[in-house]
Enzyme design. Structure first.
Site, mmCIF file in Angstrom:
data_model
loop_
_atom_site.group_PDB
_atom_site.id
_atom_site.type_symbol
_atom_site.label_atom_id
_atom_site.label_comp_id
_atom_site.label_asym_id
_atom_site.label_seq_id
_atom_site.Cartn_x
_atom_site.Cartn_y
_atom_site.Cartn_z
ATOM 1 N N LYS A 128 26.928 36.083 46.252
ATOM 2 C CA LYS A 128 27.072 34.997 45.269
ATOM 3 C C LYS A 128 25.723 34.453 44.841
ATOM 4 O O LYS A 128 24.696 34.705 45.455
ATOM 5 C CB LYS A 128 28.011 33.918 45.824
ATOM 6 C CG LYS A 128 29.463 34.409 45.742
ATOM 7 C CD LYS A 128 30.491 33.373 46.042
ATOM 8 C CE LYS A 128 31.890 34.007 45.877
ATOM 9 N NZ LYS A 128 32.945 33.237 46.514
ATOM 10 N N ARG A 144 34.462 37.218 53.946
ATOM 11 C CA ARG A 144 34.911 38.127 52.874
ATOM 12 C C ARG A 144 33.670 38.744 52.254
ATOM 13 O O ARG A 144 32.836 38.031 51.709
ATOM 14 C CB ARG A 144 35.703 37.307 51.854
ATOM 15 C CG ARG A 144 36.270 38.098 50.697
ATOM 16 C CD ARG A 144 37.073 37.172 49.782
ATOM 17 N NE ARG A 144 37.588 37.907 48.639
ATOM 18 C CZ ARG A 144 36.882 38.178 47.538
ATOM 19 N NH1 ARG A 144 35.638 37.774 47.428
ATOM 20 N NH2 ARG A 144 37.423 38.862 46.558
HETATM 21 N N1 PMM Z 1 35.534 34.640 45.899
HETATM 22 C C1 PMM Z 1 35.885 35.479 44.899
HETATM 23 C C2 PMM Z 1 37.183 36.029 44.843
HETATM 24 N N2 PMM Z 1 38.100 35.718 45.793
HETATM 25 N N3 PMM Z 1 38.688 34.568 47.756
HETATM 26 C C3 PMM Z 1 38.371 33.708 48.723
HETATM 27 N N4 PMM Z 1 39.293 33.387 49.649
HETATM 28 N N5 PMM Z 1 37.135 33.151 48.830
HETATM 29 C C4 PMM Z 1 36.152 33.411 47.923
HETATM 30 O O1 PMM Z 1 35.059 32.837 48.053
HETATM 31 C C5 PMM Z 1 36.452 34.318 46.844
HETATM 32 C C6 PMM Z 1 37.759 34.882 46.804
HETATM 33 C C7 PMM Z 1 34.907 35.834 43.828
HETATM 34 O O2 PMM Z 1 34.102 36.848 44.190
HETATM 35 P P1 PMM Z 1 34.308 38.463 44.019
HETATM 36 O O3 PMM Z 1 34.002 38.814 42.589
HETATM 37 O O4 PMM Z 1 33.312 38.966 44.957
HETATM 38 O O5 PMM Z 1 35.672 38.887 44.389
#
Ligand code: PMM
Length: 285
Positions: A216, A256
């Site tokens: 991020k 994650r």
């Molecule tokens: N961030 C993204 C998508 N889904 N779910 C949870 N639980 N927590 C997060 O911080 C989160 C998420 C956005 O990022 P990506 O593009 O890497 O999926």
């Protein structure tokens, strides 16, 4: 937590975005076969859970239709579940959550914590699966306008507390809820760092915590030194692993991540570290 792997350390959730526009892996796994292969690869690398998403939540992203989100996610989740992979469905929409649980998803990961679709809580309650409720204030195309806090840790704790109350009212079993501070969602980098440093306060709510820091912007910004611009997403994996170790060391239940191998090493180091923490001297851990 019932229904999820129990490796005795912080869980590693591998990210699989079946989207054309996610901020770091958008467009890589749009083909269903490629997405399934990537999910199997993440599992082989040691992901405890593979998180399948069909709608980008990057700042400014526009929603996709339900049919499109279903077409991107259900075949992938079904095939991964058939292969014995523990999958979660990353969605804000109750029909997508329901269809994917029917296809074999063992967890619903809702970045809106039930705010985007009022039917989500009931759906999760009926499905009886673990539910990640993330801190969220507004849809992606307008979330940057909602990044105002008096004290970000106290405000997020209060807003998640309110969510918990409403979820319980709608029948969601509290023992199946995982909370997430929502790094990058209506947050500026200083908010993300404050929340990471404030995981102890979030843990006081008494729920397992998921931390989604991977690649991020706050990581890219912290890596920028000497006036250099932000490091791009692809160059943030080692720093992400460091953040995962910090989160797991602070007691996170799950991280994650895009880079599962590095994430797994990070949480293993945190587990070894925590084994040696003297809890009498440091009761916070
Ligand atoms: N961030 C993204 C998508 N889904 N779910 C949870 N639980 N927590 C997060 O911080 C989160 C998420 C956005 O990022 P990506 O593009 O890497 O999926």
């Amino acid at each position: 937590m019932e229904g999820l792997p129990r490796p005795g350390r912080c869980l590693v959730m591998g990210i699989l975005n079946v989207t054309p526009d996610s901020f770091s892996d958008g467009g890589l796994y749009m083909d269903i076969r490629c997405a399934i292969d990537r999910g199997l690869e993440l599992a082989a690398q040691g992901a405890d859970i593979v998180d399948v998403g069909g709608e980008s939540t990057r700042p400014g992203a526009r929603p996709v239709g339900l049919d499109e989100e279903l077409a991107r996610t259900v075949p992938v989740v079904r095939e991964l579940a058939r292969a014995g992979v523990c999958t979660s469905i990353d969605t804000m929409h109750a029909p997508v959550a329901r269809a994917n649980v029917e296809a074999g998803a063992r967890l619903v990961n809702d970045v809106s914590g039930g705010l985007a679709d009022r039917a989500m809580a009931r759906t999760v309650a009926l499905a009886g699966v673990p539910y990640v409720a993330m801190h969220w204030r507004a849809p992606s195309h307008e979330m940057d306008r909602h990044a105002d806090y008096d004290d970000v840790v106290a405000d997020v704790v209060a807003e998640l507390g309110c969510r918990l109350w409403q979820l319980a009212e709608q029948g969601v079993d509290p023992s199946r809820v995982v909370l997430d501070p929502g790094l990058g969602f209506a947050k500026r980098p200083e908010h993300d760092w404050a929340l990471l440093a404030g995981l102890g306060a979030l843990r006081q709510l008494g729920y397992p915590l998921l931390v989604g820091a991977s690649r991020k912007r706050f990581i890219g910004a912290a890596l920028a030194v000497g006036g250099a611009g932000e490091v791009p997403p692809g160059g943030r994996d080692m720093a992400t692993a460091a953040v995962s170790a910090l989160a797991a060391g602070a007691g996170a239940f799950c991280v994650r991540v895009h880079d599962v191998r590095a994430g797994l090493d990070a949480v293993r180091m945190a587990a070894a570290y925590l084994e040696h923490v003297d809890r009498d001297r440091d009761p916070g851990l």
